[in-house]
Every structure is written in C-alpha cells, then in structure tokens.
Scaffold this motif. Structure first.
Motif, PDB file in Angstrom:
ATOM      1  N   ILE A  87     -14.654 -10.146 144.300  1.00 46.03           N
ATOM      2  CA  ILE A  87     -14.736  -8.982 144.687  1.00 46.03           C
ATOM      3  C   ILE A  87     -15.163  -7.691 144.800  1.00 46.03           C
ATOM      4  O   ILE A  87     -16.045  -7.731 145.759  1.00 46.03           O
ATOM      5  CB  ILE A  87     -13.261  -7.915 144.300  1.00 46.03           C
ATOM      6  CG1 ILE A  87     -11.977  -8.447 143.730  1.00 46.03           C
ATOM      7  CG2 ILE A  87     -12.986  -6.179 144.479  1.00 46.03           C
ATOM      8  CD1 ILE A  87     -10.867  -7.705 142.830  1.00 46.03           C
ATOM      9  N   LEU A  88     -16.534  -7.936 143.686  1.00 48.51           N
ATOM     10  CA  LEU A  88     -17.775  -6.699 144.118  1.00 48.51           C
ATOM     11  C   LEU A  88     -19.082  -7.412 143.983  1.00 48.51           C
ATOM     12  O   LEU A  88     -19.642  -7.184 145.498  1.00 48.51           O
ATOM     13  CB  LEU A  88     -18.388  -7.455 142.501  1.00 48.51           C
ATOM     14  CG  LEU A  88     -19.749  -6.416 142.367  1.00 48.51           C
ATOM     15  CD1 LEU A  88     -19.079  -4.861 141.863  1.00 48.51           C
ATOM     16  CD2 LEU A  88     -20.134  -6.795 140.699  1.00 48.51           C
ATOM     17  N   ALA A  89     -18.607  -9.100 144.743  1.00 42.06           N
ATOM     18  CA  ALA A  89     -19.996  -9.677 145.569  1.00 42.06           C
ATOM     19  C   ALA A  89     -19.463  -9.066 146.858  1.00 42.06           C
ATOM     20  O   ALA A  89     -20.232  -8.582 147.960  1.00 42.06           O
ATOM     21  CB  ALA A  89     -19.903 -11.232 145.273  1.00 42.06           C
ATOM     22  N   THR A  90     -17.877  -8.952 147.589  1.00 45.13           N
ATOM     23  CA  THR A  90     -17.613  -9.129 148.773  1.00 45.13           C
ATOM     24  C   THR A  90     -18.092  -7.060 149.071  1.00 45.13           C
ATOM     25  O   THR A  90     -18.317  -7.106 149.939  1.00 45.13           O
ATOM     26  CB  THR A  90     -16.313  -9.186 148.733  1.00 45.13           C
ATOM     27  OG1 THR A  90     -15.781 -10.615 148.666  1.00 45.13           O
ATOM     28  CG2 THR A  90     -15.420  -8.807 149.888  1.00 45.13           C
ATOM     29  N   ALA A  91     -17.378  -6.822 148.052  1.00 43.67           N
ATOM     30  CA  ALA A  91     -17.946  -5.116 148.427  1.00 43.67           C
ATOM     31  C   ALA A  91     -19.525  -5.286 148.621  1.00 43.67           C
ATOM     32  O   ALA A  91     -19.876  -3.888 149.256  1.00 43.67           O
ATOM     33  CB  ALA A  91     -17.241  -3.866 147.139  1.00 43.67           C
ATOM     34  N   ALA A 128     -22.176  -3.182 151.945  1.00 40.27           N
ATOM     35  CA  ALA A 128     -21.903  -2.586 151.852  1.00 40.27           C
ATOM     36  C   ALA A 128     -23.175  -2.090 152.537  1.00 40.27           C
ATOM     37  O   ALA A 128     -24.273  -1.882 153.072  1.00 40.27           O
ATOM     38  CB  ALA A 128     -22.101  -1.793 149.911  1.00 40.27           C
ATOM     39  N   CYS A 129     -23.735  -3.625 152.858  1.00 39.95           N
ATOM     40  CA  CYS A 129     -25.320  -3.905 153.188  1.00 39.95           C
ATOM     41  C   CYS A 129     -25.488  -2.881 154.651  1.00 39.95           C
ATOM     42  O   CYS A 129     -26.881  -3.409 155.547  1.00 39.95           O
ATOM     43  CB  CYS A 129     -25.433  -4.758 152.785  1.00 39.95           C
ATOM     44  SG  CYS A 129     -25.394  -6.571 153.487  1.00 39.95           S
ATOM     45  N   GLY A 130     -24.619  -3.422 155.255  1.00 36.40           N
ATOM     46  CA  GLY A 130     -24.497  -3.234 156.804  1.00 36.40           C
ATOM     47  C   GLY A 130     -25.351  -1.720 157.157  1.00 36.40           C
ATOM     48  O   GLY A 130     -25.546  -0.679 156.544  1.00 36.40           O
ATOM     49  N   SER A 131     -26.076  -2.106 158.012  1.00 35.66           N
ATOM     50  CA  SER A 131     -27.196  -0.866 158.741  1.00 35.66           C
ATOM     51  C   SER A 131     -26.042  -0.101 159.760  1.00 35.66           C
ATOM     52  O   SER A 131     -25.446  -0.829 160.766  1.00 35.66           O
ATOM     53  CB  SER A 131     -28.008  -0.975 159.325  1.00 35.66           C
ATOM     54  OG  SER A 131     -28.906  -0.190 159.701  1.00 35.66           O
ATOM     55  N   ARG A 132     -26.362   1.506 159.332  1.00 30.18           N
ATOM     56  CA  ARG A 132     -25.957   2.503 160.726  1.00 30.18           C
ATOM     57  C   ARG A 132     -26.473   3.143 161.343  1.00 30.18           C
ATOM     58  O   ARG A 132     -26.250   3.656 161.783  1.00 30.18           O
ATOM     59  CB  ARG A 132     -24.765   3.178 159.840  1.00 30.18           C
ATOM     60  CG  ARG A 132     -23.577   2.498 159.513  1.00 30.18           C
ATOM     61  CD  ARG A 132     -22.046   3.430 159.724  1.00 30.18           C
ATOM     62  NE  ARG A 132     -21.177   2.247 159.795  1.00 30.18           N
ATOM     63  CZ  ARG A 132     -19.349   2.049 160.237  1.00 30.18           C
ATOM     64  NH1 ARG A 132     -20.219   2.635 161.650  1.00 30.18           N
ATOM     65  NH2 ARG A 132     -19.307   1.256 160.336  1.00 30.18           N
ATOM     66  N   GLY A 133     -28.188   2.615 161.354  1.00 32.22           N
ATOM     67  CA  GLY A 133     -28.980   3.411 162.428  1.00 32.22           C
ATOM     68  C   GLY A 133     -28.886   2.844 164.284  1.00 32.22           C
ATOM     69  O   GLY A 133     -28.078   2.775 164.603  1.00 32.22           O
ATOM     70  N   ASP A 134     -29.579   3.710 164.876  1.00 34.90           N
ATOM     71  CA  ASP A 134     -29.239   3.583 165.938  1.00 34.90           C
ATOM     72  C   ASP A 134     -30.655   2.266 166.626  1.00 34.90           C
ATOM     73  O   ASP A 134     -31.077   2.169 166.182  1.00 34.90           O
ATOM     74  CB  ASP A 134     -30.463   4.577 166.739  1.00 34.90           C
ATOM     75  CG  ASP A 134     -30.242   5.972 166.650  1.00 34.90           C
ATOM     76  OD1 ASP A 134     -28.834   6.657 166.638  1.00 34.90           O
ATOM     77  OD2 ASP A 134     -30.735   6.967 166.411  1.00 34.90           O
TER      78      ASP A 134
END
Length: 78
Positions: A7-11, A15-21
C-alpha cells in the motif's frame, strides 16, 4: 506487514506524477501550423479531440427485453 508495504509503495508511486504544463522536449518544437491557419496551436489545443475522434453515442439503449425479429441471414452451419 507485507500488505502495508504494498500500500505504501502504491501510494508513493501514485504521488510521483507531474501536473505541470506540457512542453516539447529540449531540441524539439511543436508541429508546424496546419495549412490554412495563421497561428500555431499550443500543446493544450493539440490534445483536444475532435468530434470524429470521440463521437457521442447516438443509439438509445433498450430499457426492457423485446422479442427479436427473424433474421434471414442467421443460418445454421452446414
């Protein structure tokens, strides 16, 4: 304990995805402007789908069962 590690590894992975332009990679540029237009579309405009790429459903779903009509082409195998 193993479940918590998964569960920790999946979380952390989620969370490592980027949301920039969006920008083109270094040394590259956006595609040239389509013929007949004066301005070059930006990255967001290039990601928009037109109506042919994602058509809307135009078929009404059946709400209750109905008898099927005879199909003259539904023949048994020979």
């Amino acid at each position: 304990m193993r479940i918590w590690a998964i569960i920790l590894a999946t979380a952390l992975l989620g969370a490592c995805g980027s949301r920039g332009d969006l920008t083109p990679p270094e040394g590259a540029s956006l595609p040239v402007a389509p013929q007949g237009t004066e301005t070059q579309p930006n990255a967001e405009e290039l990601l928009e789908r037109d109506a042919l790429a994602a058509p809307e459903r135009s078929v009404e779903l059946r709400r209750r069962s109905e008898e099927r009509e005879d199909d003259p082409f539904d023949l048994p195998p020979e």
